[in-house]
Scaffold this motif. Structure first.
Motif, PDB file in Angstrom:
ATOM      1  N   PRO A 151      44.272  28.730  44.732  1.00 62.77           N
ATOM      2  CA  PRO A 151      44.656  30.057  44.256  1.00 62.77           C
ATOM      3  C   PRO A 151      44.497  30.217  42.748  1.00 62.77           C
ATOM      4  O   PRO A 151      44.751  29.283  41.983  1.00 62.77           O
ATOM      5  CB  PRO A 151      46.124  30.156  44.654  1.00 62.77           C
ATOM      6  CG  PRO A 151      46.310  29.137  45.718  1.00 62.77           C
ATOM      7  CD  PRO A 151      45.335  28.050  45.426  1.00 62.77           C
ATOM      8  N   THR A 152      44.032  31.376  42.350  1.00 61.74           N
ATOM      9  CA  THR A 152      43.854  31.687  40.932  1.00 61.74           C
ATOM     10  C   THR A 152      44.358  33.101  40.671  1.00 61.74           C
ATOM     11  O   THR A 152      44.602  33.870  41.589  1.00 61.74           O
ATOM     12  CB  THR A 152      42.369  31.617  40.534  1.00 61.74           C
ATOM     13  OG1 THR A 152      41.651  32.557  41.327  1.00 61.74           O
ATOM     14  CG2 THR A 152      41.804  30.231  40.733  1.00 61.74           C
ATOM     15  N   GLY A 153      44.461  33.424  39.406  1.00 58.44           N
ATOM     16  CA  GLY A 153      44.879  34.765  39.031  1.00 58.44           C
ATOM     17  C   GLY A 153      46.373  34.845  38.805  1.00 58.44           C
ATOM     18  O   GLY A 153      47.111  33.905  39.053  1.00 58.44           O
ATOM     19  N   PRO A 154      46.816  35.979  38.332  1.00 59.86           N
ATOM     20  CA  PRO A 154      48.240  36.120  38.027  1.00 59.86           C
ATOM     21  C   PRO A 154      49.111  36.126  39.282  1.00 59.86           C
ATOM     22  O   PRO A 154      48.682  36.544  40.353  1.00 59.86           O
ATOM     23  CB  PRO A 154      48.319  37.469  37.310  1.00 59.86           C
ATOM     24  CG  PRO A 154      47.119  38.220  37.747  1.00 59.86           C
ATOM     25  CD  PRO A 154      46.058  37.192  38.035  1.00 59.86           C
ATOM     26  N   VAL A 155      50.321  35.628  39.095  1.00 58.13           N
ATOM     27  CA  VAL A 155      51.333  35.657  40.142  1.00 58.13           C
ATOM     28  C   VAL A 155      52.467  36.523  39.611  1.00 58.13           C
ATOM     29  O   VAL A 155      52.914  36.348  38.476  1.00 58.13           O
ATOM     30  CB  VAL A 155      51.861  34.252  40.479  1.00 58.13           C
ATOM     31  CG1 VAL A 155      52.894  34.315  41.585  1.00 58.13           C
ATOM     32  CG2 VAL A 155      50.720  33.320  40.846  1.00 58.13           C
ATOM     33  N   TYR A 156      52.910  37.459  40.424  1.00 61.52           N
ATOM     34  CA  TYR A 156      53.971  38.378  40.036  1.00 61.52           C
ATOM     35  C   TYR A 156      55.248  37.979  40.761  1.00 61.52           C
ATOM     36  O   TYR A 156      55.240  37.823  41.984  1.00 61.52           O
ATOM     37  CB  TYR A 156      53.588  39.818  40.382  1.00 61.52           C
ATOM     38  CG  TYR A 156      52.264  40.212  39.780  1.00 61.52           C
ATOM     39  CD1 TYR A 156      52.169  40.555  38.438  1.00 61.52           C
ATOM     40  CD2 TYR A 156      51.103  40.199  40.548  1.00 61.52           C
ATOM     41  CE1 TYR A 156      50.950  40.900  37.878  1.00 61.52           C
ATOM     42  CE2 TYR A 156      49.876  40.538  39.997  1.00 61.52           C
ATOM     43  CZ  TYR A 156      49.808  40.885  38.658  1.00 61.52           C
ATOM     44  OH  TYR A 156      48.592  41.216  38.098  1.00 61.52           O
TER      45      TYR A 156
END
Length: 71
Positions: A42-47
Motif C-alpha cells: 500500500p502507498t499514498g496517504p492514510v486518513y
C-alpha cells in the motif's frame, strides 16, 4: 450527525496510522482508516477518521502524543 466521521490525521505511514488507531481505540474512540491503496504494498496517504462526537477528545490525545514525542 452523530454517525459522521471527521478527519483528525493524515499520514503517509500506514504503520503510524495503525498505531494511532490502536491508541485512540484504547480510549474508546471509534476509528476508521481510509486510503493507503489496495495493492500488496500500500502507498499514498492514510486518513485517520473518528466519529464526530469524539473529535475533540481525539485531537487532545494526538496533541499529547505529539508533545511527548517532541521531548
Amino acid at each position: 450527525m452523530a454517525d459522521e466521521f471527521v478527519q483528525v490525521l493524515t499520514t503517509l505511514s500506514i504503520a503510524e496510522a495503525e498505531i494511532v488507531r490502536v491508541r485512540l481505540e484504547s480510549e474508546g474512540i471509534p476509528v476508521l482508516l481510509k486510503g493507503g491503496g489496495d495493492a500488496p504494498y500500500p502507498t499514498g496517504p492514510v486518513y485517520v477518521l473518528v466519529l464526530a462526537p469524539f473529535e475533540l477528545q481525539a485531537r487532545h490525545l494526538l496533541d499529547e502524543i505529539n508533545r511527548r514525542a517532541a521531548r
